[in-house]
Design a protein around this motif. Sequence first.
Motif, PDB file in Angstrom:
ATOM      1  N   ILE A 272       0.868  -1.173   0.000  1.00 29.58           N
ATOM      2  CA  ILE A 272       0.000   0.000   0.000  1.00 29.58           C
ATOM      3  C   ILE A 272       0.901   1.218   0.000  1.00 29.58           C
ATOM      4  O   ILE A 272       1.722   1.387   0.909  1.00 29.58           O
ATOM      5  N   CYS A 273       0.783   2.045  -1.003  1.00 27.04           N
ATOM      6  CA  CYS A 273       1.618   3.245  -1.113  1.00 27.04           C
ATOM      7  C   CYS A 273       0.770   4.477  -0.836  1.00 27.04           C
ATOM      8  O   CYS A 273      -0.391   4.549  -1.248  1.00 27.04           O
ATOM      9  N   GLY A 274       1.341   5.423  -0.134  1.00 29.78           N
ATOM     10  CA  GLY A 274       0.622   6.654   0.172  1.00 29.78           C
ATOM     11  C   GLY A 274       1.499   7.867  -0.029  1.00 29.78           C
ATOM     12  O   GLY A 274       2.714   7.810   0.180  1.00 29.78           O
ATOM     13  N   GLY A 275       0.893   8.954  -0.427  1.00 26.51           N
ATOM     14  CA  GLY A 275       1.652  10.182  -0.623  1.00 26.51           C
ATOM     15  C   GLY A 275       0.737  11.382  -0.728  1.00 26.51           C
ATOM     16  O   GLY A 275      -0.423  11.262  -1.146  1.00 26.51           O
ATOM     17  N   ALA A 276       1.256  12.548  -0.335  1.00 35.12           N
ATOM     18  CA  ALA A 276       0.454  13.778  -0.415  1.00 35.12           C
ATOM     19  C   ALA A 276       0.412  14.324  -1.837  1.00 35.12           C
ATOM     20  O   ALA A 276      -0.560  14.984  -2.215  1.00 35.12           O
ATOM     21  N   PHE A 277       1.452  14.080  -2.622  1.00 32.58           N
ATOM     22  CA  PHE A 277       1.533  14.569  -4.008  1.00 32.58           C
ATOM     23  C   PHE A 277       1.191  16.066  -4.068  1.00 32.58           C
ATOM     24  O   PHE A 277       0.278  16.499  -4.785  1.00 32.58           O
ATOM     25  N   ASP A 278       1.923  16.815  -3.278  1.00 37.11           N
ATOM     26  CA  ASP A 278       1.684  18.254  -3.188  1.00 37.11           C
ATOM     27  C   ASP A 278       1.890  18.912  -4.546  1.00 37.11           C
ATOM     28  O   ASP A 278       2.949  18.797  -5.159  1.00 37.11           O
TER      29      ASP A 278
END
Length: 444
Positions: A272-278
């Motif tokens: 499971i990958c997560g990121g804010a990707f601002d």
Amino acid sequence: MAKKVKEEHCAFCGRSGSESEVLIPSAIAPGIYMCAECADQIHEILSEYRHQVGGGSSASMKGAANGVPALDKLPKPKEICAFLDQYVIGQESAKRYLSVAVYNHYKRLAQYQKDAAKKKSTRSKKEGESADDVEIEKSNIILVGPTGTGKTLLAKTIAKMLEVPFTIVDATVLTQAGYVGEDIESLLTRLLQVADYDVERAQRGIVFIDEIDKIARKGDNPSITRDVSGEGVQQGLLKLLEGSIVNVPPQGGRKHPEQKMIPVDTKNILFICGGAFDGIERKIAQRLNTHVVGYSTDASKGRIDRDNYLAYVAPQDLKSFGLIPEIIGRLPILTHLDPLDRDALRRVLTEPKNAITRQYEKLFEMDGMKLTFTPEALDLIVDKAIEYKLGARGLRAIVETVMIDAMYEAPSGTRKTFDVTADYVREKLEKSHFELNKDAVKEA
């Protein structure tokens, strides 16, 4: 003349006691021994047999520990979502995607074990004939959402429900092998540590890779320097995400030729990958063409929620942000998390099982004191979190600042009740660094 003492030998290989580390005596027949080398070899053969069969009494006893319950005991997507509701406020879309993805993943593992046992029990079948021609592929997940919206909490909660090895790793420290930083295989080292180095159990675990957006490609312009912490890490992650046997250093750190590696098959590990990707909102807005000038604009453009562009995130937006197409293809399930509004933040304070206010009430209860937060105090805490732009993660920082004096005095005092009012919250915040930095936060 002294009588020669007869030396004991292993009943399996004939090795003498002087040639072995130890001879294990039989509990039934006297004079029968087994050497340590034969015992180790039998253990290895038995472990390999249990791994291939995937069934039997030993495998059934380890079923729960391996995180692969029987199909009839597997929690359904609605049950998984209901469990998530107890800990995570809102984010209905992400909960649905995660519930279905995890359910299908563990159905796949259950089918894998079933097919392995069936193949073992039907050796008389013709070569090439399989127990089931349909092979279910793994579906890794990528979560896109602002910081403090619950990406890590969702993954933690699912791991808690399924009782499988779970670890959180940070992608920002990863680099290509041979460069300063952590090797990509260190992700699996931490999973092994959580599983007490039980490889079977670790191979059915969950790895949450946080800050996945930080390994985005730094730019399309050719350079004489290698992108060892961006595209280089993405290339290295491909084999882990898709499924392959990876040699993992047991203690982590840099790999050395003399270090004994542990082979780990990542085929059944859910990533499971997560990121804010601002800043990805600008990519989405550009793709949706929401800034068209003129009279021929599409009517559907007017229905776009301009306050939440993440709801329209698509794989091509991740590619524009800097993820390579190969890694996007190995993360087929893409979902987003909505920013938390005032109502959601208010619910985060009180509704979840591990709500912040409940944690402090429990702490005071252990000192024999009843703690109460007034509705006005809760509203003020939420307003300050929005004002300081701290999100859900900042709620605890504010409550900690408000409660520090009370937690210092309470264990030594005689009071049996303590009420946290809006005036008390305002007084404590005015004395803290929060109010001192108020103007700086607004300018930012």
